[in-house]
Design a protein around this motif. Structure first.
Motif, mmCIF file in Angstrom:
data_model
loop_
_atom_site.group_PDB
_atom_site.id
_atom_site.type_symbol
_atom_site.label_atom_id
_atom_site.label_comp_id
_atom_site.label_asym_id
_atom_site.label_seq_id
_atom_site.Cartn_x
_atom_site.Cartn_y
_atom_site.Cartn_z
ATOM 1 N N ASN A 184 42.977 42.525 25.136
ATOM 2 C CA ASN A 184 44.049 42.819 24.202
ATOM 3 C C ASN A 184 45.366 42.336 24.784
ATOM 4 O OD1 ASN A 184 45.753 43.776 22.292
ATOM 5 N ND2 ASN A 184 44.989 45.877 22.315
ATOM 6 N N ALA A 185 45.835 41.178 24.337
ATOM 7 C CA ALA A 185 47.048 40.572 24.878
ATOM 8 C C ALA A 185 48.301 41.362 24.500
ATOM 9 C CB ALA A 185 47.171 39.128 24.387
ATOM 10 N N GLU A 186 48.211 42.185 23.460
ATOM 11 C CA GLU A 186 49.390 42.955 23.047
ATOM 12 C C GLU A 186 49.706 44.074 24.025
ATOM 13 O OE1 GLU A 186 48.746 44.285 19.106
ATOM 14 O OE2 GLU A 186 48.633 42.274 18.275
ATOM 15 N N THR A 187 48.690 44.662 24.611
ATOM 16 C CA THR A 187 48.933 45.796 25.498
ATOM 17 C C THR A 187 49.202 45.372 26.935
ATOM 18 O OG1 THR A 187 46.569 46.086 25.907
ATOM 19 C CG2 THR A 187 47.525 47.350 24.100
ATOM 20 N N GLU A 188 48.671 44.227 27.340
ATOM 21 C CA GLU A 188 48.856 43.784 28.718
ATOM 22 C C GLU A 188 48.966 42.263 28.743
ATOM 23 O OE1 GLU A 188 46.524 44.015 32.972
ATOM 24 O OE2 GLU A 188 46.053 45.450 31.419
ATOM 25 N N ALA A 189 50.027 41.757 29.350
ATOM 26 C CA ALA A 189 50.211 40.309 29.446
ATOM 27 C C ALA A 189 49.208 39.729 30.440
ATOM 28 C CB ALA A 189 51.632 39.987 29.883
ATOM 29 N N ILE A 190 48.558 38.639 30.050
ATOM 30 C CA ILE A 190 47.577 37.990 30.912
ATOM 31 C C ILE A 190 48.303 36.961 31.775
ATOM 32 C CG2 ILE A 190 45.522 36.533 30.967
ATOM 33 C CD1 ILE A 190 44.771 37.743 28.252
ATOM 34 N N ASP A 191 48.066 37.017 33.067
ATOM 35 C CA ASP A 191 48.640 36.059 34.002
ATOM 36 C C ASP A 191 47.719 34.841 34.043
ATOM 37 O OD1 ASP A 191 49.976 34.741 36.026
ATOM 38 O OD2 ASP A 191 49.122 35.990 37.605
ATOM 39 N N VAL A 192 47.965 33.876 33.144
ATOM 40 C CA VAL A 192 47.102 32.708 33.031
ATOM 41 C C VAL A 192 47.142 31.884 34.310
ATOM 42 C CG1 VAL A 192 46.678 30.569 31.756
ATOM 43 C CG2 VAL A 192 47.323 32.641 30.531
ATOM 44 N N ALA A 193 48.294 31.700 34.902
ATOM 45 C CA ALA A 193 48.411 30.909 36.129
ATOM 46 C C ALA A 193 47.586 31.542 37.252
ATOM 47 C CB ALA A 193 49.866 30.780 36.543
ATOM 48 N N GLY A 194 47.634 32.852 37.388
ATOM 49 C CA GLY A 194 46.850 33.538 38.406
ATOM 50 C C GLY A 194 45.360 33.443 38.139
ATOM 51 N N LEU A 195 44.981 33.532 36.871
ATOM 52 C CA LEU A 195 43.579 33.428 36.490
ATOM 53 C C LEU A 195 43.049 32.024 36.778
ATOM 54 C CD1 LEU A 195 41.189 34.881 35.248
ATOM 55 C CD2 LEU A 195 42.026 34.187 33.008
ATOM 56 N N ILE A 196 43.844 31.003 36.472
ATOM 57 C CA ILE A 196 43.449 29.618 36.741
ATOM 58 C C ILE A 196 43.279 29.402 38.240
ATOM 59 C CG2 ILE A 196 44.313 27.227 36.701
ATOM 60 C CD1 ILE A 196 45.330 27.812 33.866
ATOM 61 N N GLU A 197 44.160 29.976 39.038
ATOM 62 C CA GLU A 197 44.055 29.860 40.494
ATOM 63 C C GLU A 197 42.767 30.513 41.002
ATOM 64 O OE1 GLU A 197 46.435 31.418 44.418
ATOM 65 O OE2 GLU A 197 47.582 31.000 42.608
ATOM 66 N N GLN A 198 42.412 31.663 40.435
ATOM 67 C CA GLN A 198 41.179 32.349 40.835
ATOM 68 C C GLN A 198 39.948 31.528 40.467
ATOM 69 O OE1 GLN A 198 41.311 36.158 38.967
ATOM 70 N NE2 GLN A 198 42.683 37.030 40.496
ATOM 71 N N ILE A 199 39.953 30.914 39.287
ATOM 72 C CA ILE A 199 38.833 30.077 38.863
ATOM 73 C C ILE A 199 38.680 28.896 39.804
ATOM 74 C CG2 ILE A 199 37.993 28.529 37.047
ATOM 75 C CD1 ILE A 199 39.288 30.474 35.023
ATOM 76 N N ASP A 200 39.801 28.263 40.158
ATOM 77 C CA ASP A 200 39.782 27.120 41.082
ATOM 78 C C ASP A 200 39.154 27.515 42.417
ATOM 79 O OD1 ASP A 200 41.339 25.625 43.440
ATOM 80 O OD2 ASP A 200 41.257 24.277 41.704
ATOM 81 N N LYS A 201 39.608 28.625 42.977
ATOM 82 C CA LYS A 201 39.088 29.084 44.266
ATOM 83 C C LYS A 201 37.601 29.412 44.185
ATOM 84 C CE LYS A 201 43.382 31.022 46.069
ATOM 85 N NZ LYS A 201 44.086 32.254 46.441
ATOM 86 N N THR A 202 37.177 30.036 43.092
ATOM 87 C CA THR A 202 35.781 30.423 42.930
ATOM 88 C C THR A 202 34.885 29.196 42.839
ATOM 89 O OG1 THR A 202 36.440 32.442 41.788
ATOM 90 C CG2 THR A 202 34.159 31.734 41.511
ATOM 91 N N ILE A 203 35.300 28.195 42.077
ATOM 92 C CA ILE A 203 34.499 26.977 41.947
ATOM 93 C C ILE A 203 34.370 26.280 43.291
ATOM 94 C CG2 ILE A 203 34.458 24.641 40.960
ATOM 95 C CD1 ILE A 203 35.612 25.903 38.401
ATOM 96 N N ARG A 204 35.475 26.152 44.018
ATOM 97 C CA ARG A 204 35.434 25.476 45.325
ATOM 98 C C ARG A 204 34.547 26.236 46.327
ATOM 99 N NH1 ARG A 204 39.508 21.477 45.954
ATOM 100 N NH2 ARG A 204 40.936 21.478 44.194
#
Length: 69
Positions: free
Chosen positions: A20-40
């Motif tokens: 629910n994006a209305e109740t909590e702002a999603i940190d897209v940049a942080g999420l993308i960084e986590q995905i990058d680290k996980t894949i590597r």
């Protein structure tokens, strides 16, 4: 030769994001960084990860490409 891998572990990280994006702002940049680290970490030999995020494109809002150069 191109090889496609399906990153179920990366998808699980995205699914764990608040729905629910209305109740909590999603940190897209942080999420993308986590995905990058996980894949590597999970796929040996990956030298470059490209993550494209376009929320306006309903057919493909998130695209992840991992390269073994």
């Amino acid at each position: 030769m191109l090889r496609r891998e399906f990153f179920s572990f990366a998808a699980a990280g995205v699914a764990a994001a608040p729905q629910n994006a209305e109740t909590e702002a999603i940190d897209v940049a942080g999420l993308i960084e986590q995905i990058d680290k996980t894949i590597r970490r999970e796929v040996p030999g990956v030298t470059r990860v490209e993550i494209i995020h376009d929320p306006a494109n309903r057919k493909m809002p998130l695209m992840i490409a991992a390269f073994c150069d």
